[in-house]
Write a protein that holds these residues in place. Structure first.
Motif, PDB file in Angstrom:
ATOM      1  N   SER A 138      90.348  53.928  26.540  1.00  0.00           N
ATOM      2  CA  SER A 138      89.291  53.351  25.927  1.00  0.00           C
ATOM      3  C   SER A 138      88.016  52.724  26.736  1.00  0.00           C
ATOM      4  N   GLU A 141      86.088  55.080  28.289  1.00  0.00           N
ATOM      5  CA  GLU A 141      85.289  55.817  27.444  1.00  0.00           C
ATOM      6  C   GLU A 141      83.940  54.725  27.353  1.00  0.00           C
ATOM      7  N   ILE A 142      84.143  53.472  26.732  1.00  0.00           N
ATOM      8  CA  ILE A 142      83.156  52.679  26.604  1.00  0.00           C
ATOM      9  C   ILE A 142      82.270  52.306  27.647  1.00  0.00           C
ATOM     10  N   ALA A 145      80.244  55.622  27.866  1.00  0.00           N
ATOM     11  CA  ALA A 145      79.018  55.505  26.696  1.00  0.00           C
ATOM     12  C   ALA A 145      77.951  54.409  27.057  1.00  0.00           C
ATOM     13  N   SER A 161      77.952  53.840  20.394  1.00  0.00           N
ATOM     14  CA  SER A 161      78.662  54.469  19.353  1.00  0.00           C
ATOM     15  C   SER A 161      78.271  55.893  19.626  1.00  0.00           C
ATOM     16  N   LEU A 164      80.085  57.802  22.560  1.00  0.00           N
ATOM     17  CA  LEU A 164      81.385  57.869  22.384  1.00  0.00           C
ATOM     18  C   LEU A 164      82.002  59.299  22.353  1.00  0.00           C
TER      19      LEU A 164
END
Length: 229
Positions: A138, A141-142, A145, A161, A164
């Motif tokens: 995660s 991923e953040i 993003a 968001s 993501l």
């Protein structure tokens, strides 16, 4: 859904934990625990479909799992390939859409090809989305993003968001972890900001559609305030 009826979960995520402990308790090879874990995946995916979930996200292989012994990683890859081959027809016929989150392209070419064919075959399905986290972390991923959002303009919670891996899925409602561990292990940290949590002592190979149904009933019974009173 009626005006006074509590909101049902649309998106559930599960940290599938306990395959090794399940095997150890029975004095069986760890690989057999992973095999039984795959059987649990089948049960739960069918249950999610029957219970009307829009999305089910499963933590199958984290970025940290590369640290496991090479033989175990190889066994996990073989199981995943067999699972896709054996269950793809059922997914396609049942309207399940397969989605992968994480950097699955880091796997060997035969795995990548199999995964991409499975996603292409189910891309038009409109039933439950099965999102499988492969080589997923995660925090990574953040970071990805946020970088994408920054390249396009102002960085806000909304623009992050939108970048993501789960941007096309409903907001996460419920996150379940099996085997008694009480931590998120770098899984859906952003998405879980307002999700309900449920930690169960049930080991993943023993988890059933009935356990999922019970979890959804628990979710409905909770009062979700989102920071309000």
């Amino acid at each position: 859904m009626g005006k006074d009826e509590p909101a049902r979960a649309r998106h559930v995520a599960i940290i599938m934990d306990g395959n090794g402990r399940w095997a150890k308790k029975r004095h069986l090879p760890r690989a057999l625990g992973h095999q039984r874990g795959v059987e649990a995946v089948r049960r739960v995916v069918r249950g999610a479909r029957e219970l009307g979930l829009e999305a089910l996200t499963l933590y199958a292989f984290s970025t940290e799992n590369w640290r496991r012994p090479e033989e175990e990683v190889s066994d996990l890859m073989s199981l995943m390939k067999r699972f896709i081959v054996s269950d793809l027809d059922e997914f396609a016929e049942a309207g399940v859409r397969l989605k992968i989150i994480g950097d699955y392209r880091a796997f060997k070419s035969d795995v990548v090809e199999l995964v991409e064919k499975a996603m292409a075959r189910t891309a038009g399905n409109t039933g439950t989305t099965l999102a499988v986290a492969l080589n997923y972390g995660s925090q990574d991923e953040i970071a990805r993003a946020a970088a994408k959002a920054a390249a396009k303009g102002p960085v806000t919670p909304e623009t992050i968001s939108a970048e993501l891996d789960t941007a096309d899925l409903p907001p996460l409602d419920l996150l379940i972890r099996t085997s008694g561990e009480v931590r998120l292990s770098n899984f859906l940290l952003w998405q879980a900001a307002y999700a309900e949590m449920l930690f169960t002592d049930v080991l993943w190979p023993d988890f059933t559609a009935g356990h999922l149904k019970d979890a959804l009933e628990t979710f409905v019974s909770r009062e979700r305030r989102y920071g309000g009173r």
